[in-house]
Each structure stands twice: as C-alpha cells, then as structure tokens.
Scaffold this motif. Sequence first.
Motif: not given
Length: 100
Positions: A23, A25-26, A39, A44-45, A47-48
């Motif tokens: 995904t 970054p937003k 993040v 999110d963490k 996923q990264r």
Amino acid sequence: MRIEQYIQMIDYALWEVIENGATLPKTQVVESVTTVMPVTFAEDKAQRKLEVKARSTLMMGIPSEHQLKFNSIKYAKLLLEAVEKRFGGNATTKKTLKIS
C-alpha cells in the motif's frame, strides 16, 4: 518459479505483498501543498514491514554479480517483475509456459 514457491512456503503474506504490491503511503493535500502522512496505524506498520521483508528475501535470491543492478528498485513487486524479465528462465521453462 522456484523463488515463488520458496517465498510462499516461508510466509504467504510476503508473496501477497510481492504479487499485489504494498500500500502506498497516505498523502494529504492542504491548500495545494501535498504532505506525506507518517505511518501511525499498526496495520500500516505491519504492511511496511512485510514489504521490506519481501524485498530483502527477493534480493537474497539474486546472484551476487547481479545485485547491484537490482538494488535501486524499492518495491518487491517491481523487483520481481525486473528479475523475471532479466532471468526469464531457460528454453525448457519457456516452452512449458507456452504449452500451459
């Protein structure tokens, strides 16, 4: 094909990151200024972390003399595409793929 099976065996979530991409970054736009949001969410963490692990696993499978060529690619999905393009398999593998 061997590297695909190996990664799926180790951790299938890694393969999903490679196959589907991570995904992005937003970002937030305020008064026409785009900023990248840090993040903060656990998902999110995670996923990264999977993206980094997937890229590292792919890099370990590349022969030493070719690693410098692929080191600049940041994302696992793009790295796999480049590796497949460069090392497309031998004639037998290509023939098998055409028949399938």
